[in-house]
Design an enzyme around this catalytic site. Structure first.
Site, PDB file in Angstrom:
ATOM      1  N   SER A  32       2.020  65.698  81.108  1.00  0.00           N
ATOM      2  CA  SER A  32       2.345  65.714  82.538  1.00  0.00           C
ATOM      3  C   SER A  32       2.608  67.135  83.019  1.00  0.00           C
ATOM      4  O   SER A  32       2.841  68.045  82.222  1.00  0.00           O
ATOM      5  CB  SER A  32       3.582  64.853  82.808  1.00  0.00           C
ATOM      6  OG  SER A  32       4.735  65.537  82.375  1.00  0.00           O
ATOM      7  N   CYS A  33       2.650  67.279  84.339  1.00  0.00           N
ATOM      8  CA  CYS A  33       2.811  68.620  84.904  1.00  0.00           C
ATOM      9  C   CYS A  33       4.264  69.095  84.860  1.00  0.00           C
ATOM     10  O   CYS A  33       4.550  70.232  85.196  1.00  0.00           O
ATOM     11  CB  CYS A  33       2.308  68.626  86.342  1.00  0.00           C
ATOM     12  SG  CYS A  33       3.242  67.490  87.357  1.00  0.00           S
ATOM     13  N   ASP A  34       5.160  68.223  84.450  1.00  0.00           N
ATOM     14  CA  ASP A  34       6.587  68.570  84.467  1.00  0.00           C
ATOM     15  C   ASP A  34       6.948  69.463  83.288  1.00  0.00           C
ATOM     16  O   ASP A  34       6.586  69.163  82.148  1.00  0.00           O
ATOM     17  CB  ASP A  34       7.410  67.276  84.430  1.00  0.00           C
ATOM     18  CG  ASP A  34       8.827  67.511  84.874  1.00  0.00           C
ATOM     19  OD1 ASP A  34       9.474  68.425  84.333  1.00  0.00           O
ATOM     20  OD2 ASP A  34       9.284  66.788  85.777  1.00  0.00           O
ATOM     21  N   ASN A  77       2.699  60.505  86.425  1.00  0.00           N
ATOM     22  CA  ASN A  77       1.550  61.408  86.506  1.00  0.00           C
ATOM     23  C   ASN A  77       0.245  60.738  86.063  1.00  0.00           C
ATOM     24  O   ASN A  77      -0.731  61.380  85.743  1.00  0.00           O
ATOM     25  CB  ASN A  77       1.817  62.642  85.614  1.00  0.00           C
ATOM     26  CG  ASN A  77       1.373  63.945  86.246  1.00  0.00           C
ATOM     27  OD1 ASN A  77       1.542  64.999  85.670  1.00  0.00           O
ATOM     28  ND2 ASN A  77       0.799  63.905  87.428  1.00  0.00           N
TER      29      ASN A  77
END
Ligand SMILES: Cc1ncc(COP(=O)(O)O)c(C=O)c1O
Length: 381
Positions: free
Chosen positions: A328-330, A367
């Site tokens: 995910s982008c986190d 996501n």
């Protein structure tokens, strides 16, 4: 990596190498569960705690087939929500169950009482008043605050009454028309210290003695969950914890005390292999980063609390320190740092051992990355 094991019969639990070898046809991420290991874990726990009643903590892994397997082994269930009540309701058999979460929703209390709950935990007057309103006459037990320092996933602060206030609460329960049955505690999840149970039982015995002096006859003695699974650090064998608990009970409790266990992790943790694929690699300064199709949000939530899994791959070659991250982008989506892994490329598989507990049940589709699909070893073609 675990010792290789290709040699056991179909009904026996299989080792990691067997699971990996038979997982090649599964798309990642997957959780491959060995039902024979689930059954063996229940039997081992029964042998380690003779006379103890097992109530599986459903939250650890609520897959229907996991619940079905444990129910068929004679386990009861520990539940704390309407979702979990429905999950055990779908098993199509009469299941003994209790609820050890000290704070419960009113609707759940009502429905659990209608469905025949054995007893409810509480750790505050407010909760007792709620239980008395939603389930008049219900049996209750008090959750004690105990030391969690031996555990890797502590469960203190949020729950538990100081032992010095516990008897007052039990008396209050009786005044409210409830039946005060006993006590529970949780030494913290993945507790790697057998002495934690001894210390918690010493505190509990003081409460029981004070309760007896106040005219209360307690019989329900829950020692919660917390039994550890082997990951990267040493753990005491279950049998050692069992011996400590048995000795403490024999020395400090009346003969009619009913030992109750609420294992989650210990029944399901080592029964599953989590498989993932590399989706990307990058060098960032001195660091080598490898990104997988599973991460904090879709299966490895416990890594966020510093939980370290044993990780392996079939790729060979010299290893170097790697930061392993989720897809995910986190930026919190980092599974582990400094893991020694060979040079991996996109498409290579990475395996997380003993990953059956708190993986699926925590997983979201954040996501757009879905939780692992689930496969059972005895159902593979
Ligand atoms: C009340 C209660 N009982 C049992 C368990 C199971 O704990 P473990 O998986 O560490 O055995 C939990 C876990 O959070 C819990 O909250």
């Amino acid at each position: 990596m675990n010792r290789l094991d290709y040699s056991c019969r179909a009904t026996e639990p299989r080792g990691t190498a067997y699971l990996i070898e038979h997982s090649h046809g599964l798309a990642t991420p997957f959780l491959l569960i060995d039902p024979a290991r689930l059954r063996a874990n229940v039997r081992r726990m029964r042998a380690a705690f003779p006379g103890g009643e097992i109530f599986y903590a459903t939250k650890a892994n609520a897959h229907p087939r996991v619940l079905q397997t444990l129910a068929a082994e004679g386990c009861g269930f520990e539940i704390s929500s309407e979702g979990e009540l429905e999950a055990i309701g779908r098993l199509g058999r009469q299941i003994p169950f209790l609820s050890s979460n000290p704070i419960k929703a009113p609707g759940f209390i009502q429905r659990a009482a209608q469905a025949g709950v054995i007893a409810f935990a509480a750790d505050s007057v407010e909760e007792l008043v709620k239980i008395a309103r939603e389930a008049p006459g219900a049996a209750v037990y008090v959750r004690l605050l105990v030391d969690n320092s031996g555990s890797e996933w502590p469960l203190t602060r949020k729950y538990g009454v100081a032992p010095s206030e516990a008897v007052e609460l039990l008396i209050r329960a009786a005044d409210l028309g409830l039946v005060p049955r006993g006590t529970t505690f949780h030494v913290g999840s993945q507790c790697r210290q057998a002495s934690s149970w001894d210390a918690a039982l010493a505190v509990t015995a003081d409460v029981w003695n004070e309760a007896a002096r106040s005219g209360l006859h307690l019989t329900f003695l829950s020692i919660g969950g917390g039994f550890p699974v082997r990951h990267t650090r040493e753990i005491p064998p279950l049998e050692e914890i069992g011996a400590v608990v048995q000795r403490a009970i024999a020395e400090r409790f009346p003969p009619d005390a009913l030992l109750t266990l609420e294992p989650g992790r210990a029944l399901v943790g080592d029964a599953a292999l989590l498989g993932a694929s590399v989706i990307g690699c990058a060098r960032r300064g001195d660091e080598r980063w490898v990104y997988l199709d599973v991460g904090i949000f879709n299966g490895l939530m416990e890594a966020i609390g510093g939980f370290t899994y044993e990780i392996t791959t079939l790729v060979s070659g010299p290893s170097s320190a790697t930061v392993l991250a989720g897809p995910s982008c986190d930026s919190v989506d980092v599974i582990a740092e400094g893991v020694l892994l060979p040079d991996l490329t996109v498409g290579d598989r990475v395996y997380f051992l003993n990953a059956g507990a708190y993986t699926l049940s925590y997983a979201s589709s954040f996501n757009g990355w879905p939780p692992p699909s689930v496969a059972f070893l005895d159902e593979l073609a």
